[in-house]
Design an enzyme around this catalytic site. Structure first.
Site, mmCIF file in Angstrom:
data_model
loop_
_atom_site.group_PDB
_atom_site.id
_atom_site.type_symbol
_atom_site.label_atom_id
_atom_site.label_comp_id
_atom_site.label_asym_id
_atom_site.label_seq_id
_atom_site.Cartn_x
_atom_site.Cartn_y
_atom_site.Cartn_z
ATOM 1 N N GLU A 142 -49.945 -43.680 13.405
ATOM 2 C CA GLU A 142 -49.412 -43.352 12.024
ATOM 3 C C GLU A 142 -50.288 -43.526 10.976
ATOM 4 O OE1 GLU A 142 -46.511 -46.446 11.028
ATOM 5 O OE2 GLU A 142 -45.804 -45.171 9.388
ATOM 6 N N HIS A 143 -51.158 -44.597 10.960
ATOM 7 C CA HIS A 143 -52.153 -45.197 10.011
ATOM 8 C C HIS A 143 -53.554 -45.058 10.693
ATOM 9 C CE1 HIS A 143 -48.510 -46.830 8.392
ATOM 10 N NE2 HIS A 143 -48.760 -46.393 7.290
ATOM 11 N N GLU A 180 -35.254 -2.475 25.420
ATOM 12 C CA GLU A 180 -34.746 -4.025 25.490
ATOM 13 C C GLU A 180 -33.391 -3.663 25.793
ATOM 14 O OE1 GLU A 180 -35.626 -6.533 22.192
ATOM 15 O OE2 GLU A 180 -37.628 -6.722 22.676
ATOM 16 N N ASN A 203 -31.152 -48.834 9.522
ATOM 17 C CA ASN A 203 -31.256 -49.460 10.656
ATOM 18 C C ASN A 203 -30.627 -48.580 11.945
ATOM 19 O OD1 ASN A 203 -28.549 -49.298 10.234
ATOM 20 N ND2 ASN A 203 -28.124 -51.481 9.521
ATOM 21 N N HIS A 228 -28.673 -1.114 18.429
ATOM 22 C CA HIS A 228 -29.736 -1.441 17.540
ATOM 23 C C HIS A 228 -30.445 -0.289 17.199
ATOM 24 C CE1 HIS A 228 -29.554 -5.748 18.326
ATOM 25 N NE2 HIS A 228 -30.563 -6.147 17.697
ATOM 26 N N TYR A 262 -31.061 -42.356 1.658
ATOM 27 C CA TYR A 262 -30.859 -43.608 2.242
ATOM 28 C C TYR A 262 -31.826 -44.578 1.864
ATOM 29 C CZ TYR A 262 -28.047 -47.254 4.682
ATOM 30 O OH TYR A 262 -27.696 -48.213 4.971
ATOM 31 N N GLN A 286 -50.162 -54.293 8.278
ATOM 32 C CA GLN A 286 -49.170 -53.499 9.300
ATOM 33 C C GLN A 286 -48.366 -54.414 10.117
ATOM 34 O OE1 GLN A 286 -49.577 -50.588 8.133
ATOM 35 N NE2 GLN A 286 -47.692 -50.042 9.425
ATOM 36 N N HIS A 322 -44.637 -55.921 9.102
ATOM 37 C CA HIS A 322 -43.526 -55.060 8.836
ATOM 38 C C HIS A 322 -42.624 -55.470 9.816
ATOM 39 C CE1 HIS A 322 -43.873 -52.243 5.863
ATOM 40 N NE2 HIS A 322 -45.150 -51.877 6.226
ATOM 41 N N ASP A 379 -49.566 -47.237 0.780
ATOM 42 C CA ASP A 379 -48.175 -47.574 0.996
ATOM 43 C C ASP A 379 -47.792 -47.516 -0.371
ATOM 44 O OD1 ASP A 379 -47.993 -47.758 3.573
ATOM 45 O OD2 ASP A 379 -47.933 -50.289 3.368
ATOM 46 N N GLN A 436 -21.530 -44.786 7.891
ATOM 47 C CA GLN A 436 -20.494 -44.460 6.774
ATOM 48 C C GLN A 436 -20.981 -43.607 5.849
ATOM 49 O OE1 GLN A 436 -20.703 -47.404 7.336
ATOM 50 N NE2 GLN A 436 -20.439 -49.046 5.877
ATOM 51 N N SER A 469 -43.958 -49.099 13.104
ATOM 52 C CA SER A 469 -44.987 -48.841 12.450
ATOM 53 C C SER A 469 -46.341 -49.152 13.100
ATOM 54 C CB SER A 469 -45.108 -49.521 10.937
ATOM 55 O OG SER A 469 -46.060 -49.002 9.995
#
Lengths: 429, 429
Positions: free
Chosen positions: A326-327, A414, A213, A419, A128, A258, A261, A360, A190, A236
């Site tokens: 994250e960073h 068991e 989104n 088995h 995506y 950063q 963003h 990045d 969709q 982020s």
């Protein structure tokens, strides 16, 4: 805009609550709306995708698929310098990720027993790519390159139709460079539903990756299990550890790279040096004036930025491990000495000349990273994200006879006598 | 009980719908009840865990943790033959899984640039082990052994208190053998919540693995993101491909070894030989009489069992890839020839002497496998399930200077001028 706080065991606790508070709860109405879209696409395929596209994007292309020559044209008509830059980035990304590739293995024993693990790329993966201002060619490279290295047979990209009815040319250029196989002009929940279920014109995939989104993220979450998905990315964040050798100008620039963003992004500076702290805050004020996304930066710094004064380097390490960013930038005199002490971070940037945007776009490691403290247990996107494994077992009659007693004993313990029976039946009479 | 169906392109489509229909929708009341338990444990810690345990298990131990000497005693007091069998199984599991372990890597370039990927075991992992009749020592081994090989520092097991207030001794024996570090007598959604949030007596973990009932599975699903989790397991399944060389006695026994798990389990035979098909159905009727879990087997075969007559071996392969079973037995003349054609299966059992229970208990590969067709994109539990990765980047001033133009160009193309600024600021003066 940002003030200096002293680390005192309470500050960091408040900080983590503040950071976690950014994970916005998904509204029930969003979940309901997305659930309905998924169901419509599952039942009605292309017709439902078309209805949704007209409804949400205002218009729908006659044919969802972008012809191969349109993709090729995007590449040949693009600014040659831009193409060159993307090719350089792609080469670095490919080089780094090709080191992540693992081989299938076989353990063949002298007694004829054979066991192994087979590794293959997923057959078909959906990528995506958002439209509008969040249409990032770098994101196409970071998702597509590892997928192709993993051996994914068909990489299908979906992206919302632009206002002119076509696709964003930068995105198409990146898709051509990264080896994306097919591109479809469809976005939103969709598009995710079409990839998960398959429609008349859009093929069903095994995994869906890429940012989106809240509708896209919710659709991915709801379809997890029908297909595999990558991480659900939160806002982020960057954490910087700096001692007295750090340059406040660099620290401020990296925090803002950063912060720009998203107004939910977080930029936190830990430092042992009060002068560095004060100078960085002054630099933030100075540099922000020249930046296009000034308003987002100021809002993000105001709400989720922090400058924390620490007693010593050990306290900085402890806080970094606690926050699991994250960073993580290590702007210290001997940055390499910290590698083995930093337990939780998506990606670590060592030294004065390794700013986060280098990762990045360019250096090679992936920029899709675990957010919101999940670096404690999640990993960067990698070749491993695009493979599946199977195990194989072959036993001989003699080997099974030798194992028989152990297997039957555990099975009976068991209470699973069928088995046990499947072993015993082979050695009856 | 099972009838012969001819493959005709429609049969397999119906079959997949039948199989998928087993994934029972989680009742909204279950989700609501579990959400409430999670919230109580998050807010009130041990006190809430205690309340839930009294409510659901009828009684609560004074202290949740099982002392180390009680775990050790379980091992020393266990039937030595059973211990020996578990040790043999453990050795095989450890040998196979140690081959899955990957090393951190570093790519150090001549120009001083250094990049790498660091791999470490998760710090703390929680292992859920059900009580009652589903208390399987083999499941303890299959979860704990790869975790320890991955380098998990602390492996914490939770299991509901038995009626006598203690733990199931077989489970404790397996825990001692597998190197589980701590054991707590707590079960249900409250145990999962305690592991995810941490309480006064139960430590917070990074990942929760292991099977459980619908409350446990729902709790794991809801807490995904707060911690990592393993797969949500659906009902078990076996698919067998058999030609005229296959022994119907073995085929029937293996189908029932899967069918006995659960009345939702599925056992499907594909064969090109009508005589084999008929003889297998007769064998099912004969052998089931001696099996303890006869009623579950008959119900499972009735509802989700099938014997499908295929035109040729190619059709069997196609159907196997289409159904993507958890367990796939290849009972064919030259089983090895099929390895490279079988795209989707959790674990593949090759030849006459490799029955599925060999893999459940003993051979070495993991028995925690993707179910319900998710072998298309999910993999068996492995050492990889218990690690996290981070990337590292170190650039020199000269290397960043060389990369500068490309990075700034891509950043500006994406409209992220603060990203560009963080590079440019390093070369100002």
């Amino acid at each position: 805009m940002v003030t200096i706080t002293k680390a005192d065991g309470k500050a960091e606790y408040e900080l983590i609550h503040l950071l976690r508070s950014r994970s916005t709860e998904v509204d029930k109405t969003v979940t309901a709306a997305v659930t309905d879209i998924l169901e419509q696409v599952r039942l009605h395929g292309d017709a439902a995708v078309r209805d949704c596209t007209v409804k949400f994007d205002g218009h729908c292309p006659d044919c969802f698929e972008v012809p191969r020559d349109v993709i090729n044209d995007a590449l040949t008509e693009a600014d040659p310098d831009f193409v060159e830059s993307l090719l350089n980035a792609q080469a670095n990304i490919a080089e780094f990720h090709s080191r992540q590739k693992h081989q299938s293995f076989i353990d063949a024993k002298a007694n004829g027993v054979m066991m192994g693990q087979r590794i293959r790329g997923l057959k078909r993966v959906g990528l995506y790519v958002p439209g509008g201002t969040a249409a990032y060619p770098s994101s196409v490279l970071m998702n597509a390159v590892p997928a192709k290295i993993a051996g994914v047979e068909e990489l299908v990209m979906v992206t919302p139709p632009a206002k002119n009815g076509g696709a964003n040319p930068d995105i198409l250029t990146a898709a051509a460079i990264a080896g994306v196989d097919r591109v479809f002009l469809v976005g939103g929940a969709q598009a995710v539903a079409a990839l998960a279920y398959g429609t008349q014109s859009i093929p069903k995939v095994d995994k869906i990756v890429g940012p989106g989104n809240i509708f896209v993220a919710t659709a991915k979450k709801l379809l997890y299990g029908t297909v595999d998905i990558d991480m659900i990315a939160g806002p982020s964040e960057i954490l910087i550890m700096a001692d007295e050798t750090a340059d406040p100008k660099f620290l401020a620039a990296d925090m803002m790279s950063q912060a720009e963003h998203d107004k939910l992004a977080s930029a936190i500076l830990l430092t042992t040096d009060e002068a560095v702290a004060a100078a960085t805050i002054a630099e933030l004020g100075r540099q922000v004036e020249h930046l296009e996304r000034r308003e987002i930066i100021l809002r993000s710094l105001e709400d989720f930025g922090a400058v924390i004064l620490c007693r010593d380097n050990g306290e900085m390490v402890e806080l970094a491990n606690y926050l699991a960013p994250e960073h993580l930038e290590v702007m210290m005199e001997n940055p390499m000495e910290y590698i083995g002490r930093l337990d939780n971070a998506g990606s670590v940037f060592l030294g004065r000349y390794s700013p986060e945007p280098l990762g990045d776009y360019y250096a090679g490691p992936n920029h899709v990273l675990p957010t919101s403290g999940t670096a404690r247990f999640f990993s960067p996107l990698s070749v491993d994200s695009f493979i599946k494994k199977s195990s194989y077992i072959y036993y001989t009659e003699a080997a099974l006879r030798e194992a028989k007693e152990d297997i039957v004993r555990i099975a009976n313990k068991e209470g699973l006598t069928a088995h046990a029976n499947s072993i015993q039946v082979r050695f009856e009479d």
